[in-house]
Design a protein around this motif. Structure first.
Motif, PDB file in Angstrom:
ATOM      1  N   ALA A   1     -12.260 -11.771  -0.732  1.00 31.74           N
ATOM      2  CA  ALA A   1     -11.912 -13.166  -1.024  1.00 31.74           C
ATOM      3  C   ALA A   1     -10.477 -13.265  -1.530  1.00 31.74           C
ATOM      4  CB  ALA A   1     -12.878 -13.744  -2.055  1.00 31.74           C
ATOM      5  N   ARG A   2     -10.061 -12.260  -2.287  1.00 29.19           N
ATOM      6  CA  ARG A   2      -8.700 -12.226  -2.828  1.00 29.19           C
ATOM      7  C   ARG A   2      -7.716 -11.652  -1.810  1.00 29.19           C
ATOM      8  NH1 ARG A   2      -6.936 -11.727  -8.439  1.00 29.19           N
ATOM      9  NH2 ARG A   2      -9.152 -11.698  -8.970  1.00 29.19           N
ATOM     10  N   PHE A   3      -8.197 -10.671  -1.028  1.00 27.33           N
ATOM     11  CA  PHE A   3      -7.357 -10.005  -0.033  1.00 27.33           C
ATOM     12  C   PHE A   3      -8.077 -10.063   1.313  1.00 27.33           C
ATOM     13  CE2 PHE A   3      -6.687  -7.924  -4.145  1.00 27.33           C
ATOM     14  CZ  PHE A   3      -5.319  -8.095  -4.298  1.00 27.33           C
ATOM     15  N   PRO A   4      -7.905 -11.130   2.085  1.00 24.47           N
ATOM     16  CA  PRO A   4      -8.650 -11.313   3.344  1.00 24.47           C
ATOM     17  C   PRO A   4      -8.501 -10.163   4.334  1.00 24.47           C
ATOM     18  CG  PRO A   4      -7.583 -13.357   2.705  1.00 24.47           C
ATOM     19  CD  PRO A   4      -7.068 -12.304   1.774  1.00 24.47           C
ATOM     20  N   GLU A   5      -7.405  -9.415   4.256  1.00 30.01           N
ATOM     21  CA  GLU A   5      -7.220  -8.275   5.156  1.00 30.01           C
ATOM     22  C   GLU A   5      -8.353  -7.257   5.016  1.00 30.01           C
ATOM     23  OE1 GLU A   5      -4.477  -7.122   7.481  1.00 30.01           O
ATOM     24  OE2 GLU A   5      -4.680  -9.298   7.578  1.00 30.01           O
TER      25      GLU A   5
ATOM     26  N   LEU B   1      -5.239   3.136   5.952  1.00 35.92           N
ATOM     27  CA  LEU B   1      -5.555   1.904   6.677  1.00 35.92           C
ATOM     28  C   LEU B   1      -4.293   1.122   7.029  1.00 35.92           C
ATOM     29  CD1 LEU B   1      -8.628   0.914   4.500  1.00 35.92           C
ATOM     30  CD2 LEU B   1      -8.727   1.416   6.950  1.00 35.92           C
ATOM     31  N   ARG B   2      -3.310   1.144   6.151  1.00 37.23           N
ATOM     32  CA  ARG B   2      -2.032   0.480   6.447  1.00 37.23           C
ATOM     33  C   ARG B   2      -1.274   1.233   7.537  1.00 37.23           C
ATOM     34  NH1 ARG B   2       1.268   0.362   1.279  1.00 37.23           N
ATOM     35  NH2 ARG B   2       2.610  -1.171   2.333  1.00 37.23           N
ATOM     36  N   ALA B   3      -1.267   2.564   7.443  1.00 38.20           N
ATOM     37  CA  ALA B   3      -0.539   3.371   8.429  1.00 38.20           C
ATOM     38  C   ALA B   3      -1.143   3.235   9.823  1.00 38.20           C
ATOM     39  CB  ALA B   3      -0.525   4.836   8.000  1.00 38.20           C
TER      40      ALA B   3
ATOM     41  N   ILE C   1      -5.031  -2.738   8.439  1.00 39.15           N
ATOM     42  CA  ILE C   1      -4.746  -3.849   7.531  1.00 39.15           C
ATOM     43  C   ILE C   1      -3.238  -3.964   7.344  1.00 39.15           C
ATOM     44  CG2 ILE C   1      -6.946  -3.676   6.302  1.00 39.15           C
ATOM     45  CD1 ILE C   1      -5.489  -2.180   4.064  1.00 39.15           C
ATOM     46  N   VAL C   2      -2.801  -5.167   6.994  1.00 39.03           N
ATOM     47  CA  VAL C   2      -1.384  -5.415   6.719  1.00 39.03           C
ATOM     48  C   VAL C   2      -1.279  -5.952   5.298  1.00 39.03           C
ATOM     49  CG1 VAL C   2       0.683  -6.687   7.364  1.00 39.03           C
ATOM     50  CG2 VAL C   2      -0.913  -5.924   9.142  1.00 39.03           C
ATOM     51  N   LEU C   3      -0.732  -5.122   4.414  1.00 40.19           N
ATOM     52  CA  LEU C   3      -0.544  -5.499   3.017  1.00 40.19           C
ATOM     53  C   LEU C   3       0.814  -4.997   2.558  1.00 40.19           C
ATOM     54  CD1 LEU C   3      -3.965  -4.419   1.407  1.00 40.19           C
ATOM     55  CD2 LEU C   3      -3.263  -6.760   1.908  1.00 40.19           C
ATOM     56  N   SER C   4       1.449  -5.746   1.683  1.00 46.31           N
ATOM     57  CA  SER C   4       2.663  -5.249   1.048  1.00 46.31           C
ATOM     58  C   SER C   4       2.283  -4.150   0.064  1.00 46.31           C
ATOM     59  CB  SER C   4       3.373  -6.374   0.306  1.00 46.31           C
ATOM     60  OG  SER C   4       2.602  -6.779  -0.819  1.00 46.31           O
TER      61      SER C   4
ATOM     62  N   ALA D   1      -1.211  -3.883  -1.892  1.00 49.63           N
ATOM     63  CA  ALA D   1      -2.030  -2.683  -1.742  1.00 49.63           C
ATOM     64  C   ALA D   1      -2.417  -2.114  -3.103  1.00 49.63           C
ATOM     65  CB  ALA D   1      -1.285  -1.636  -0.919  1.00 49.63           C
ATOM     66  N   GLU D   2      -1.462  -2.077  -4.031  1.00 45.60           N
ATOM     67  CA  GLU D   2      -1.750  -1.542  -5.362  1.00 45.60           C
ATOM     68  C   GLU D   2      -2.731  -2.440  -6.112  1.00 45.60           C
ATOM     69  OE1 GLU D   2      -1.780   0.969  -8.629  1.00 45.60           O
ATOM     70  OE2 GLU D   2      -1.129   1.285  -6.561  1.00 45.60           O
ATOM     71  N   SER D   3      -2.552  -3.747  -5.991  1.00 45.86           N
ATOM     72  CA  SER D   3      -3.464  -4.676  -6.654  1.00 45.86           C
ATOM     73  C   SER D   3      -4.867  -4.567  -6.062  1.00 45.86           C
ATOM     74  CB  SER D   3      -2.950  -6.107  -6.511  1.00 45.86           C
ATOM     75  OG  SER D   3      -3.822  -7.020  -7.143  1.00 45.86           O
ATOM     76  N   ALA D   4      -4.959  -4.472  -4.739  1.00 47.20           N
ATOM     77  CA  ALA D   4      -6.261  -4.340  -4.086  1.00 47.20           C
ATOM     78  C   ALA D   4      -6.949  -3.053  -4.516  1.00 47.20           C
ATOM     79  CB  ALA D   4      -6.094  -4.367  -2.569  1.00 47.20           C
ATOM     80  N   ALA D   5      -6.196  -1.954  -4.568  1.00 49.72           N
ATOM     81  CA  ALA D   5      -6.770  -0.671  -4.982  1.00 49.72           C
ATOM     82  C   ALA D   5      -7.334  -0.762  -6.396  1.00 49.72           C
ATOM     83  CB  ALA D   5      -5.716   0.426  -4.895  1.00 49.72           C
ATOM     84  N   SER D   6      -6.604  -1.427  -7.280  1.00 51.58           N
ATOM     85  CA  SER D   6      -7.055  -1.566  -8.662  1.00 51.58           C
ATOM     86  C   SER D   6      -8.348  -2.371  -8.746  1.00 51.58           C
ATOM     87  CB  SER D   6      -5.962  -2.237  -9.492  1.00 51.58           C
ATOM     88  OG  SER D   6      -6.358  -2.360 -10.842  1.00 51.58           O
ATOM     89  N   HIS D   7      -8.445  -3.444  -7.967  1.00 55.99           N
ATOM     90  CA  HIS D   7      -9.652  -4.273  -7.992  1.00 55.99           C
ATOM     91  C   HIS D   7     -10.862  -3.530  -7.408  1.00 55.99           C
ATOM     92  CE1 HIS D   7      -6.886  -7.634  -8.813  1.00 55.99           C
ATOM     93  NE2 HIS D   7      -7.952  -8.266  -9.252  1.00 55.99           N
ATOM     94  N   VAL D   8     -10.648  -2.776  -6.333  1.00 55.35           N
ATOM     95  CA  VAL D   8     -11.754  -1.999  -5.758  1.00 55.35           C
ATOM     96  C   VAL D   8     -12.206  -0.930  -6.753  1.00 55.35           C
ATOM     97  CG1 VAL D   8     -12.480  -0.462  -3.889  1.00 55.35           C
ATOM     98  CG2 VAL D   8     -11.009  -2.421  -3.380  1.00 55.35           C
ATOM     99  N   ALA D   9     -11.249  -0.281  -7.410  1.00 53.84           N
ATOM    100  CA  ALA D   9     -11.587   0.747  -8.399  1.00 53.84           C
ATOM    101  C   ALA D   9     -12.386   0.150  -9.552  1.00 53.84           C
ATOM    102  CB  ALA D   9     -10.317   1.415  -8.917  1.00 53.84           C
ATOM    103  N   ASP D  10     -12.000  -1.038 -10.004  1.00 55.01           N
ATOM    104  CA  ASP D  10     -12.740  -1.695 -11.087  1.00 55.01           C
ATOM    105  C   ASP D  10     -14.185  -1.968 -10.676  1.00 55.01           C
ATOM    106  OD1 ASP D  10     -10.591  -1.721 -12.819  1.00 55.01           O
ATOM    107  OD2 ASP D  10      -9.986  -3.774 -12.327  1.00 55.01           O
TER     108      ASP D  10
END
Length: 242
Positions: A32-36, A83-85, A89-92, A96-105
């Motif tokens: 929902a936060r990162f549609p990619e 996934l970016r390489a 997915i296409v993320l800055s 990418a860092e914010s998404a990783a942190s949310h998934v880890a949480d």
């Protein structure tokens, strides 16, 4: 005194759900936060997961002091970079860092809740006189993980693959667990969620086995006469181990 040889990952921290499914739930949770992240499914996800596992196994990125959230964050960063390489997915870099942190949480919270339930069961088994040895494929930081989740007191004796240089499904790692317990193999009960990595090799060296049957990496037909017992909830140990 009977000794219980416990697997860790999947057995005590996910209620027998393979970790790839828990992580995938984490990616879906943040979509929902990162549609990619909606693109992280199927074969693309499986490749990213396997890549992350292999990188952690061969690269010294995990510190002995890392708790589980820090381990997750490092692993998820590797997966997202893959996934970016691969242009899944296409993320800055910042996204990418914010998404990783949310998934880890998300995943850390999931594991923390399951381990809390496991802690209660371990405590009850301890009062019945059982001794525990942890036998786990892990990255050299399992003591930090157990300490952060409040179950380190149950496992003074640990056989960790990154430390001993042997990995499941090699039966030798289970034999090391028996030796640490200073017991005969037939006096030990191995408990794990992986039929191939836990039950088969532990049975091969003469242990009794309890298969925590759940959602494995692949659906297969197994010989269910091989384990001494089969459970689908960890609390069922309290009915078996009087």
């Amino acid at each position: 005194m009977k000794t219980l040889l416990f697997d860790y990952g999947g057995t005590l921290d996910t209620a027998a759900r393979h970790w790839n499914y828990v992580l995938l739930d984490g990616y879906r949770h943040v979509a929902a936060r990162f549609p990619e992240m909606r693109k992280v499914e199927g074969e693309a996800w499986r490749k990213a997961y396997v890549h992350g596992e292999r990188m952690l196994a061969k690269s010294p990125v995990i510190s002995p002091a890392d708790d589980f959230r820090e381990l997750l964050l490092k692993k998820i960063r590797i997966e997202i970079d893959f996934l970016r390489a691969s242009e899944t997915i296409v993320l800055s870099s910042e996204q990418a860092e914010s998404a990783a942190s949310h998934v880890a949480d998300y995943c850390d919270g999931f594991a923390r809740n399951i381990v809390s339930e496991s802690r209660s069961i371990l405590a009850q088994l301890a009062t019945r006189g059982y001794r525990f040895v942890l036998v786990t494929n892990f990255y050299g930081n399992i003591r930090a993980v157990l300490r952060a989740y409040g179950i380190d007191r149950f496992f003074p004796d640990i056989v960790e693959s990154a430390v001993v240089g042997v990995r499941k499904p090699d039966p030798a790692i289970w034999q090391l667990g028996v030796e640490v317990a200073r017991a005969a193999a037939d006096e030990c009960i191995a408990i794990g969620d992986s039929y191939g990595k836990d039950i088969v090799p532990a049975q091969k060296i003469g242990c009794q086995t309890i298969w925590f049957k759940g959602e494995e990496w692949e659906e297969k037909q197994y010989d269910e006469t091989l384990p001494t017992h089969i459970i689908t909830r960890l609390s069922q140990l309290l009915d078996i181990l009087k």
